[in-house]
Design a protein around this motif. Structure first.
Motif, PDB file in Angstrom:
ATOM      1  N   ARG A   8       0.814  -1.208   0.000  1.00 45.98           N
ATOM      2  CA  ARG A   8       0.000   0.000   0.000  1.00 45.98           C
ATOM      3  C   ARG A   8       0.846   1.256   0.000  1.00 45.98           C
ATOM      4  O   ARG A   8       1.678   1.449   0.858  1.00 45.98           O
ATOM      5  CB  ARG A   8      -0.934   0.027   1.223  1.00 45.98           C
ATOM      6  CG  ARG A   8      -1.940   1.201   1.164  1.00 45.98           C
ATOM      7  CD  ARG A   8      -2.233   1.733   2.537  1.00 45.98           C
ATOM      8  NE  ARG A   8      -1.030   2.152   3.221  1.00 45.98           N
ATOM      9  CZ  ARG A   8      -0.380   3.309   2.981  1.00 45.98           C
ATOM     10  NH1 ARG A   8      -0.833   4.174   2.079  1.00 45.98           N
ATOM     11  NH2 ARG A   8       0.748   3.608   3.634  1.00 45.98           N
ATOM     12  N   ARG A  12      -1.790   8.816  -6.344  1.00 48.54           N
ATOM     13  CA  ARG A  12      -2.497  10.064  -6.651  1.00 48.54           C
ATOM     14  C   ARG A  12      -2.690  10.264  -8.151  1.00 48.54           C
ATOM     15  O   ARG A  12      -3.115  11.332  -8.583  1.00 48.54           O
ATOM     16  CB  ARG A  12      -1.720  11.253  -6.053  1.00 48.54           C
ATOM     17  CG  ARG A  12      -1.549  11.161  -4.538  1.00 48.54           C
ATOM     18  CD  ARG A  12      -0.756  12.321  -3.984  1.00 48.54           C
ATOM     19  NE  ARG A  12      -0.627  12.284  -2.533  1.00 48.54           N
ATOM     20  CZ  ARG A  12       0.349  11.647  -1.867  1.00 48.54           C
ATOM     21  NH1 ARG A  12       1.291  10.993  -2.543  1.00 48.54           N
ATOM     22  NH2 ARG A  12       0.377  11.651  -0.551  1.00 48.54           N
ATOM     23  N   GLY A  64      -3.070  19.285  -2.048  1.00 48.38           N
ATOM     24  CA  GLY A  64      -3.200  17.884  -1.665  1.00 48.38           C
ATOM     25  C   GLY A  64      -4.574  17.280  -1.866  1.00 48.38           C
ATOM     26  O   GLY A  64      -4.903  16.269  -1.230  1.00 48.38           O
ATOM     27  N   PHE A  67      -5.993  15.895  -7.142  1.00 50.75           N
ATOM     28  CA  PHE A  67      -6.046  14.623  -7.889  1.00 50.75           C
ATOM     29  C   PHE A  67      -7.399  13.913  -7.766  1.00 50.75           C
ATOM     30  O   PHE A  67      -7.698  13.020  -8.546  1.00 50.75           O
ATOM     31  CB  PHE A  67      -4.907  13.694  -7.440  1.00 50.75           C
ATOM     32  CG  PHE A  67      -4.846  13.468  -5.960  1.00 50.75           C
ATOM     33  CD1 PHE A  67      -5.551  12.432  -5.373  1.00 50.75           C
ATOM     34  CD2 PHE A  67      -4.097  14.306  -5.147  1.00 50.75           C
ATOM     35  CE1 PHE A  67      -5.499  12.232  -4.002  1.00 50.75           C
ATOM     36  CE2 PHE A  67      -4.033  14.112  -3.769  1.00 50.75           C
ATOM     37  CZ  PHE A  67      -4.740  13.073  -3.195  1.00 50.75           C
ATOM     38  N   CYS A 110      -5.776   7.061  -1.968  1.00 52.06           N
ATOM     39  CA  CYS A 110      -5.058   8.028  -1.128  1.00 52.06           C
ATOM     40  C   CYS A 110      -6.043   8.724  -0.192  1.00 52.06           C
ATOM     41  O   CYS A 110      -7.172   9.045  -0.574  1.00 52.06           O
ATOM     42  CB  CYS A 110      -4.359   9.076  -2.002  1.00 52.06           C
ATOM     43  SG  CYS A 110      -3.301  10.206  -1.056  1.00 52.06           S
ATOM     44  N   TRP A 111      -5.616   8.911   1.016  1.00 48.99           N
ATOM     45  CA  TRP A 111      -6.378   9.650   2.033  1.00 48.99           C
ATOM     46  C   TRP A 111      -6.249  11.136   1.741  1.00 48.99           C
ATOM     47  O   TRP A 111      -5.136  11.639   1.546  1.00 48.99           O
ATOM     48  CB  TRP A 111      -5.767   9.331   3.393  1.00 48.99           C
ATOM     49  CG  TRP A 111      -6.380   9.963   4.597  1.00 48.99           C
ATOM     50  CD1 TRP A 111      -6.550  11.296   4.850  1.00 48.99           C
ATOM     51  CD2 TRP A 111      -6.883   9.278   5.748  1.00 48.99           C
ATOM     52  NE1 TRP A 111      -7.115  11.474   6.085  1.00 48.99           N
ATOM     53  CE2 TRP A 111      -7.331  10.260   6.662  1.00 48.99           C
ATOM     54  CE3 TRP A 111      -6.989   7.920   6.100  1.00 48.99           C
ATOM     55  CZ2 TRP A 111      -7.873   9.928   7.900  1.00 48.99           C
ATOM     56  CZ3 TRP A 111      -7.526   7.603   7.334  1.00 48.99           C
ATOM     57  CH2 TRP A 111      -7.968   8.583   8.217  1.00 48.99           C
ATOM     58  N   VAL A 112      -7.359  11.842   1.722  1.00 44.64           N
ATOM     59  CA  VAL A 112      -7.326  13.311   1.641  1.00 44.64           C
ATOM     60  C   VAL A 112      -7.963  13.840   2.925  1.00 44.64           C
ATOM     61  O   VAL A 112      -9.120  13.535   3.233  1.00 44.64           O
ATOM     62  CB  VAL A 112      -8.088  13.823   0.396  1.00 44.64           C
ATOM     63  CG1 VAL A 112      -8.144  15.350   0.397  1.00 44.64           C
ATOM     64  CG2 VAL A 112      -7.425  13.314  -0.877  1.00 44.64           C
ATOM     65  N   GLN A 113      -7.200  14.608   3.653  1.00 45.33           N
ATOM     66  CA  GLN A 113      -7.651  15.111   4.948  1.00 45.33           C
ATOM     67  C   GLN A 113      -8.643  16.255   4.770  1.00 45.33           C
ATOM     68  O   GLN A 113      -8.373  17.196   4.025  1.00 45.33           O
ATOM     69  CB  GLN A 113      -6.423  15.590   5.732  1.00 45.33           C
ATOM     70  CG  GLN A 113      -6.720  16.101   7.108  1.00 45.33           C
ATOM     71  CD  GLN A 113      -7.125  14.979   8.071  1.00 45.33           C
ATOM     72  OE1 GLN A 113      -6.873  13.813   7.808  1.00 45.33           O
ATOM     73  NE2 GLN A 113      -7.776  15.336   9.148  1.00 45.33           N
ATOM     74  N   ARG A 156       4.430   2.946  -7.527  1.00 47.48           N
ATOM     75  CA  ARG A 156       5.257   3.361  -6.380  1.00 47.48           C
ATOM     76  C   ARG A 156       5.778   2.104  -5.690  1.00 47.48           C
ATOM     77  O   ARG A 156       5.048   1.124  -5.537  1.00 47.48           O
ATOM     78  CB  ARG A 156       4.447   4.220  -5.416  1.00 47.48           C
ATOM     79  CG  ARG A 156       3.987   5.535  -6.066  1.00 47.48           C
ATOM     80  CD  ARG A 156       3.574   6.540  -5.030  1.00 47.48           C
ATOM     81  NE  ARG A 156       4.670   6.930  -4.173  1.00 47.48           N
ATOM     82  CZ  ARG A 156       4.505   7.484  -2.979  1.00 47.48           C
ATOM     83  NH1 ARG A 156       3.295   7.699  -2.502  1.00 47.48           N
ATOM     84  NH2 ARG A 156       5.545   7.820  -2.234  1.00 47.48           N
ATOM     85  N   LYS A 159       6.829  -0.942   0.314  1.00 52.50           N
ATOM     86  CA  LYS A 159       7.754  -0.778   1.425  1.00 52.50           C
ATOM     87  C   LYS A 159       8.504  -2.094   1.634  1.00 52.50           C
ATOM     88  O   LYS A 159       8.066  -3.156   1.167  1.00 52.50           O
ATOM     89  CB  LYS A 159       6.981  -0.381   2.682  1.00 52.50           C
ATOM     90  CG  LYS A 159       6.352   0.994   2.516  1.00 52.50           C
ATOM     91  CD  LYS A 159       5.701   1.521   3.762  1.00 52.50           C
ATOM     92  CE  LYS A 159       5.083   2.878   3.448  1.00 52.50           C
ATOM     93  NZ  LYS A 159       4.474   3.521   4.591  1.00 52.50           N
TER      94      LYS A 159
END
Ligand SMILES: Cc1cc2nc3c(=O)[nH]c(=O)nc-3n(C[C@H](O)[C@H](O)[C@H](O)COP(=O)(O)O)c2cc1C
Length: 182
Positions: A8, A12, A64, A67, A110-113, A156, A159
């Motif tokens: 994960r 964007r 931010g 997108f 993607c998290w958008v705050q 991307r 990890k």
């Protein structure tokens, strides 16, 4: 599960390919399965696939959020703060469940705050207000975040175990690390 979590990343950019209704429902199922404090379920989810509404959500933050305009869909996570004082935790756990489910389906997200953020640089128009107006969300509901979702248009790297900050983990005494010399 671990593989999904390693893979994960915040995505964007999206290809424009639609996400199927079945996949959207699988993501929503994950959110609906999330635990809530005292089992109070303060949240609601608004699925947005209307292009104009997505463009409006893309303007909900000074930076931010742009997108969102190109995402296949967004899921807006709102909650009633009158129901419980842990609505932020409840909403955030549900959002996280949905992010991981989206990832497991191979969908970028993607998290958008929204909470505590502003649509303008001088901080007079809150992101929550923009989102509320765009979607007709009632005043009693707070907007925690927006998840943007779509087929990934960027690659991307996952990890790796080397990325993990084990020095943040303590054993019995703060400062006594779980791993490493002590
Ligand atoms: C609480 C929270 C708020 C975030 N807000 C935004 C945001 O408004 N816009 C954005 O592009 N990314 C946002 N992100 C994504 C983070 O920037 C991202 O998770 C972080 O840089 C780590 O990258 P990764 O998700 O690829 O591991 C947010 C993430 C979290 C957990």
């Amino acid at each position: 599960m671990k593989d999904v979590m390693y893979r994960r990343r915040s995505i964007r950019r999206y290809t424009g390919e639609p996400v199927s209704r079945e996949q959207i429902e699988e993501i929503l199922e994950a959110g609906l399965l999330a635990p809530t404090g005292r089992n109070l379920y303060p949240w609601q989810f608004v699925v947005v696939d209307d292009r104009e509404a997505l463009q409006e959500l893309g303007r909900s933050k000074a930076g931010g959020s742009a997108f969102l305009a190109d995402a296949a869909l967004a899921i807006v996570v709102v909650a009633d703060e009158e129901v419980t004082d842990v609505w932020v935790e409840d909403a955030s756990i549900a959002a996280t469940f949905m992010m991981l489910q989206a990832q497991s389906l191979g969908l970028g997200n993607c998290w958008v705050q929204s909470r505590l953020r502003f649509a303008d640089k001088d901080g007079t128009l809150s992101s929550e207000t923009v989102v509320r107006r765009a979607l007709g969300i009632p005043e009693n509901l707070r907007v925690d975040c927006i998840l943007s979702i779509g087929h990934p248009g960027e690659d991307r790297p996952a990890k790796t175990p080397d990325d993990l900050q084990w020095d943040k983990v303590h054993l019995n005494q703060f400062g006594r690390t779980w791993k490493g010399e002590d």
